[in-house]
Motif scaffolding. Structure first.
Motif, PDB file in Angstrom:
ATOM      1  N   ILE A  10       0.858  -1.185   0.000  1.00  0.00           N
ATOM      2  CA  ILE A  10       0.000   0.000   0.000  1.00  0.00           C
ATOM      3  C   ILE A  10       0.895   1.236   0.000  1.00  0.00           C
ATOM      4  CG2 ILE A  10      -0.262  -0.013   2.511  1.00  0.00           C
ATOM      5  CD1 ILE A  10      -3.067   1.216   2.045  1.00  0.00           C
ATOM      6  N   ARG A  11       0.534   2.202  -0.812  1.00  0.00           N
ATOM      7  CA  ARG A  11       1.314   3.438  -0.941  1.00  0.00           C
ATOM      8  C   ARG A  11       0.540   4.566  -0.280  1.00  0.00           C
ATOM      9  NH1 ARG A  11       1.103   2.447  -7.198  1.00  0.00           N
ATOM     10  NH2 ARG A  11      -1.015   2.392  -6.420  1.00  0.00           N
ATOM     11  N   VAL A  12       1.154   5.120   0.770  1.00  0.00           N
ATOM     12  CA  VAL A  12       0.473   6.112   1.601  1.00  0.00           C
ATOM     13  C   VAL A  12       1.198   7.449   1.509  1.00  0.00           C
ATOM     14  CG1 VAL A  12      -0.291   6.673   3.940  1.00  0.00           C
ATOM     15  CG2 VAL A  12      -0.198   4.274   3.201  1.00  0.00           C
ATOM     16  N   LEU A  13       0.439   8.503   1.292  1.00  0.00           N
ATOM     17  CA  LEU A  13       0.960   9.864   1.340  1.00  0.00           C
ATOM     18  C   LEU A  13       0.422  10.506   2.613  1.00  0.00           C
ATOM     19  CD1 LEU A  13       2.348  12.394   0.141  1.00  0.00           C
ATOM     20  CD2 LEU A  13       0.186  12.876  -1.039  1.00  0.00           C
ATOM     21  N   VAL A  14       1.329  10.932   3.488  1.00  0.00           N
ATOM     22  CA  VAL A  14       0.949  11.599   4.730  1.00  0.00           C
ATOM     23  C   VAL A  14       1.318  13.067   4.604  1.00  0.00           C
ATOM     24  CG1 VAL A  14       1.324  11.728   7.219  1.00  0.00           C
ATOM     25  CG2 VAL A  14       1.330   9.501   6.075  1.00  0.00           C
ATOM     26  N   VAL A  15       0.384  13.938   4.967  1.00  0.00           N
ATOM     27  CA  VAL A  15       0.633  15.378   4.926  1.00  0.00           C
ATOM     28  C   VAL A  15       0.451  15.913   6.341  1.00  0.00           C
ATOM     29  CG1 VAL A  15       0.030  17.572   3.849  1.00  0.00           C
ATOM     30  CG2 VAL A  15      -0.266  15.433   2.589  1.00  0.00           C
ATOM     31  N   ALA A  16       1.522  16.472   6.881  1.00  0.00           N
ATOM     32  CA  ALA A  16       1.496  16.986   8.256  1.00  0.00           C
ATOM     33  C   ALA A  16       2.614  17.994   8.413  1.00  0.00           C
ATOM     34  CB  ALA A  16       1.674  15.840   9.251  1.00  0.00           C
ATOM     35  N   ASN A  17       2.496  18.835   9.430  1.00  0.00           N
ATOM     36  CA  ASN A  17       3.591  19.756   9.732  1.00  0.00           C
ATOM     37  C   ASN A  17       3.848  19.746  11.224  1.00  0.00           C
ATOM     38  OD1 ASN A  17       5.358  21.894  10.234  1.00  0.00           O
ATOM     39  ND2 ASN A  17       4.711  22.967   8.416  1.00  0.00           N
ATOM     40  N   GLU A  18       3.188  20.589  11.978  1.00  0.00           N
ATOM     41  CA  GLU A  18       3.416  20.622  13.416  1.00  0.00           C
ATOM     42  C   GLU A  18       3.018  19.306  14.072  1.00  0.00           C
ATOM     43  OE1 GLU A  18       1.300  24.022  14.820  1.00  0.00           O
ATOM     44  OE2 GLU A  18       2.853  25.416  14.153  1.00  0.00           O
ATOM     45  N   VAL A  28      -1.388   5.893  12.856  1.00  0.00           N
ATOM     46  CA  VAL A  28      -2.020   5.668  11.555  1.00  0.00           C
ATOM     47  C   VAL A  28      -1.020   5.107  10.551  1.00  0.00           C
ATOM     48  CG1 VAL A  28      -1.759   7.968  10.487  1.00  0.00           C
ATOM     49  CG2 VAL A  28      -3.758   6.583   9.975  1.00  0.00           C
ATOM     50  N   VAL A  29       0.216   5.539  10.612  1.00  0.00           N
ATOM     51  CA  VAL A  29       1.222   5.001   9.693  1.00  0.00           C
ATOM     52  C   VAL A  29       1.513   3.541  10.026  1.00  0.00           C
ATOM     53  CG1 VAL A  29       3.632   5.180   8.959  1.00  0.00           C
ATOM     54  CG2 VAL A  29       2.233   7.229   9.100  1.00  0.00           C
ATOM     55  N   LEU A  30       1.673   3.226  11.293  1.00  0.00           N
ATOM     56  CA  LEU A  30       1.924   1.835  11.692  1.00  0.00           C
ATOM     57  C   LEU A  30       0.744   0.942  11.328  1.00  0.00           C
ATOM     58  CD1 LEU A  30       3.715   2.337  15.125  1.00  0.00           C
ATOM     59  CD2 LEU A  30       4.735   1.618  12.956  1.00  0.00           C
ATOM     60  N   ALA A  31      -0.472   1.485  11.377  1.00  0.00           N
ATOM     61  CA  ALA A  31      -1.663   0.713  11.020  1.00  0.00           C
ATOM     62  C   ALA A  31      -1.713   0.392   9.528  1.00  0.00           C
ATOM     63  CB  ALA A  31      -2.929   1.464  11.436  1.00  0.00           C
ATOM     64  N   SER A  32      -0.919   1.088   8.726  1.00  0.00           N
ATOM     65  CA  SER A  32      -0.877   0.831   7.284  1.00  0.00           C
ATOM     66  C   SER A  32      -0.251  -0.521   6.977  1.00  0.00           C
ATOM     67  CB  SER A  32      -0.078   1.923   6.568  1.00  0.00           C
ATOM     68  OG  SER A  32      -0.684   3.171   6.759  1.00  0.00           O
ATOM     69  N   GLY A  33       0.473  -1.069   7.953  1.00  0.00           N
ATOM     70  CA  GLY A  33       1.067  -2.393   7.793  1.00  0.00           C
ATOM     71  C   GLY A  33       2.543  -2.336   7.482  1.00  0.00           C
ATOM     72  N   PRO A  34       3.229  -3.437   7.757  1.00  0.00           N
ATOM     73  CA  PRO A  34       4.682  -3.473   7.586  1.00  0.00           C
ATOM     74  C   PRO A  34       5.135  -3.379   6.132  1.00  0.00           C
ATOM     75  CG  PRO A  34       3.843  -5.637   8.178  1.00  0.00           C
ATOM     76  CD  PRO A  34       2.686  -4.683   8.286  1.00  0.00           C
ATOM     77  N   ALA A  35       4.244  -3.687   5.199  1.00  0.00           N
ATOM     78  CA  ALA A  35       4.619  -3.627   3.780  1.00  0.00           C
ATOM     79  C   ALA A  35       4.308  -2.272   3.163  1.00  0.00           C
ATOM     80  CB  ALA A  35       3.893  -4.721   3.002  1.00  0.00           C
ATOM     81  N   ALA A  36       3.802  -1.335   3.955  1.00  0.00           N
ATOM     82  CA  ALA A  36       3.422  -0.026   3.422  1.00  0.00           C
ATOM     83  C   ALA A  36       4.640   0.756   2.953  1.00  0.00           C
ATOM     84  CB  ALA A  36       2.677   0.779   4.478  1.00  0.00           C
TER      85      ALA A  36
END
Length: 149
Positions: A10-18, A28-36
């Motif tokens: 799975i390809r995830v784009l995360v957008v965050a700053n502060e 949420v990133v860890l929930a994407s799975g180890p193959a993310a």
């Protein structure tokens, strides 16, 4: 081409700053799975004065420090993570990132309502209107718990 998504990354784009250092983002990133495969974009937000004088060095430097710490922390968990500084406008930062890579999911991490400039500017809502991607909004709460909206 296989149709079984479970065998694909799975390809995830995360957008965050502060919120880059938040437990909510980490969860949420860890929930994407180890193959993310995770790409994090940190918009380099600057003050209006810095914007008008075209001097966003401080904002960029602060965003780079937060981004580097976030990426390094997530890599220590074994995830495939990369990051980049993006445009000060989070919608433009997302669109720029999408020009460079395909993603399956976009995660936008904000402060809670009342504290979030992005929510005041309707960034999540506007991203959902503009983009055909699945978009998850995560609120970095005071207690560090992820709240999907």
């Amino acid at each position: 081409m296989p149709t079984d998504r479970s065998s694909q990354q799975i390809r995830v784009l995360v957008v965050a700053n502060e919120t880059l250092a938040s437990e909510a983002l980490r969860e949420v990133v860890l929930a994407s799975g180890p193959a993310a495969s995770v790409h994090i974009v940190a918009p380099a937000l600057s003050s209006r004065v810095a914007f008008w004088t075209s001097d966003n060095r401080q904002a960029r430097s602060a965003a780079e420090r937060r981004l580097q710490a976030c990426v390094e922390g997530l890599r220590r968990t074994g995830l495939n993570v990369e990051g980049a500084i993006g445009d000060a406008n989070p919608l433009v930062a997302i669109e720029d990132a999408l020009r460079l890579r395909e993603v399956d999911l976009i995660v936008i991490v904000t402060h809670p309502r009342g504290r979030s400039n992005w929510l005041e500017r309707r960034v999540v809502e506007r991203a959902r209107q503009r983009l055909p991607h699945a978009i998850v909004h995560v609120v970095a709460g005071e207690d560090g718990v992820a709240v999907a909206a």
